[in-house]
Write a protein that holds these residues in place. Structure first.
Motif, PDB file in Angstrom:
ATOM      1  N   VAL A 191       2.843   4.743   3.065  1.00 32.90           N
ATOM      2  CA  VAL A 191       2.344   6.007   2.517  1.00 32.90           C
ATOM      3  C   VAL A 191       2.774   7.145   3.422  1.00 32.90           C
ATOM      4  O   VAL A 191       3.115   6.932   4.589  1.00 32.90           O
ATOM      5  N   ARG A 216      -1.476  10.820   4.127  1.00 36.04           N
ATOM      6  CA  ARG A 216      -2.366   9.980   3.326  1.00 36.04           C
ATOM      7  C   ARG A 216      -2.880   8.766   4.095  1.00 36.04           C
ATOM      8  O   ARG A 216      -3.583   7.929   3.526  1.00 36.04           O
ATOM      9  N   LEU A 245       0.863  -1.184   0.000  1.00 35.97           N
ATOM     10  CA  LEU A 245       0.000   0.000   0.000  1.00 35.97           C
ATOM     11  C   LEU A 245       0.895   1.229   0.000  1.00 35.97           C
ATOM     12  O   LEU A 245       1.385   1.666   1.040  1.00 35.97           O
ATOM     13  N   GLY A 246       1.145   1.751  -1.182  1.00 32.43           N
ATOM     14  CA  GLY A 246       2.047   2.888  -1.330  1.00 32.43           C
ATOM     15  C   GLY A 246       3.086   2.609  -2.388  1.00 32.43           C
ATOM     16  O   GLY A 246       3.696   1.523  -2.398  1.00 32.43           O
ATOM     17  N   THR A 278      -6.130  -2.219  -7.167  1.00 31.24           N
ATOM     18  CA  THR A 278      -6.655  -1.288  -6.178  1.00 31.24           C
ATOM     19  C   THR A 278      -6.188  -1.716  -4.785  1.00 31.24           C
ATOM     20  O   THR A 278      -5.708  -2.837  -4.587  1.00 31.24           O
ATOM     21  N   VAL A 279      -6.354  -0.812  -3.833  1.00 36.20           N
ATOM     22  CA  VAL A 279      -6.012  -1.158  -2.454  1.00 36.20           C
ATOM     23  C   VAL A 279      -6.839  -2.344  -1.986  1.00 36.20           C
ATOM     24  O   VAL A 279      -6.324  -3.283  -1.359  1.00 36.20           O
ATOM     25  N   ASP A 303      -6.793   8.200   4.195  1.00 38.00           N
ATOM     26  CA  ASP A 303      -7.318   7.790   2.898  1.00 38.00           C
ATOM     27  C   ASP A 303      -6.945   6.337   2.598  1.00 38.00           C
ATOM     28  O   ASP A 303      -7.779   5.541   2.141  1.00 38.00           O
ATOM     29  N   ALA A 304      -5.699   5.979   2.864  1.00 31.94           N
ATOM     30  CA  ALA A 304      -5.248   4.616   2.592  1.00 31.94           C
ATOM     31  C   ALA A 304      -6.005   3.604   3.457  1.00 31.94           C
ATOM     32  O   ALA A 304      -6.430   2.551   2.971  1.00 31.94           O
ATOM     33  N   SER A 363      -0.135  -1.275  -4.934  1.00 35.07           N
ATOM     34  CA  SER A 363      -1.367  -0.490  -4.955  1.00 35.07           C
ATOM     35  C   SER A 363      -1.133   0.865  -4.312  1.00 35.07           C
ATOM     36  O   SER A 363      -0.088   1.111  -3.699  1.00 35.07           O
ATOM     37  N   TYR A 364      -2.099   1.723  -4.460  1.00 30.84           N
ATOM     38  CA  TYR A 364      -2.163   3.077  -3.888  1.00 30.84           C
ATOM     39  C   TYR A 364      -1.141   4.024  -4.539  1.00 30.84           C
ATOM     40  O   TYR A 364      -0.017   4.197  -4.082  1.00 30.84           O
ATOM     41  N   SER A 365      -1.587   4.635  -5.610  1.00 33.79           N
ATOM     42  CA  SER A 365      -0.813   5.652  -6.317  1.00 33.79           C
ATOM     43  C   SER A 365      -1.765   6.536  -7.089  1.00 33.79           C
ATOM     44  O   SER A 365      -2.865   6.102  -7.462  1.00 33.79           O
ATOM     45  N   GLN A 373      -9.589   3.043   2.232  1.00 36.93           N
ATOM     46  CA  GLN A 373      -9.647   2.147   1.085  1.00 36.93           C
ATOM     47  C   GLN A 373      -9.318   0.698   1.461  1.00 36.93           C
ATOM     48  O   GLN A 373      -9.788  -0.246   0.816  1.00 36.93           O
TER      49      GLN A 373
END
Length: 212
Positions: A65, A69, A6-7, A50-51, A72-73, A29-31, A76
């Motif tokens: 991340v 963020r 994640l990131g 996706t996350v 938000d992370a 994921s996560y960009s 998700q």
């Protein structure tokens, strides 16, 4: 092992690529850029998504991340119930110059409050990402550099230790999540040593107890 990243910054990209080189099944994921995720995956033979997709199929997650963020992370990612989550985030302000959590709490503790069903382990947050590849290339040479590792779930820390050793480091047991109050400020000292003082940013450390 299936690992969800994640990131897609320096930490997530580099650790993900090295774990893929060890034979792990890595999903990025996560960009803001799906093309970047696809490129990271293509470069190391991993996948991207996706996350939610990265979380659903993962044995282990890496949360990598910027602190701004985090909410938000996590939104998700869902409740993360039962998931082993390696946290390499430091709770920094937008300019990366000051800790925004500390003394009476820590980033590690705040994450555990936000997702109490997850199995949190903090690691890699006191090591510059520039050291990952050199350490990986020298894996097997002794003594290995260490990584502060802290969390309240002993089994999750064992899993984290396996992945830490895959990179070429040794986990340095640093207690429970509460000790993040003391470990996370140490990250600011490594910033000084790696990025301000001369010699380059590929910094490692090792602590030894003197006996006899």
């Amino acid at each position: 092992m299936k690992i969800g990243i994640l990131g897609s910054g320096l930490m997530g990209a580099k650790l993900g690529a090295l774990w893929a080189a060890c034979g792990h099944d890595v999903c990025f994921s996560y960009s803001r850029s799906t093309a970047k995720l696809a490129r990271l995956a293509g470069d190391c033979g991993g996948t991207s998504g996706t996350v939610a997709e990265a979380v659903s199929g993962a044995d282990v997650l890496l949360l990598a991340v910027h602190w701004s963020r985090i909410d938000d992370a996590l939104q998700q990612a869902g409740d993360l119930a039962g998931k082993v989550v390696l946290n390499c985030c430091v709770p920094l302000n937008d300019s990366n110059t000051e800790l925004v959590v500390g003394t009476t709490s820590s980033g590690a503790e705040e994450l555990a409050k936000a997702r109490p069903k997850a199995r949190w382990v903090s690691c890699f947050n006191t090591i510059p990402s520039e050291s990952f590849r050199p350490v990986f290339d020298r894996k097997g040479q002794t003594p290995s550099p260490q990584v502060f590792t802290y969390g309240d779930d002993a089994e999750a820390k064992e899993i984290a230790g396996t992945l830490i050793r895959d990179i070429g480091f040794e986990p340095l047991e640093t207690g429970g999540l509460r000790n993040g109050r003391f470990v996370e400020p140490f990250a600011m000292a490594t910033v000084e040593l790696a990025y301000v003082q001369p010699g380059g940013p590929a910094l490692t450390y090792r602590f030894e107890k003197l006996r006899g």
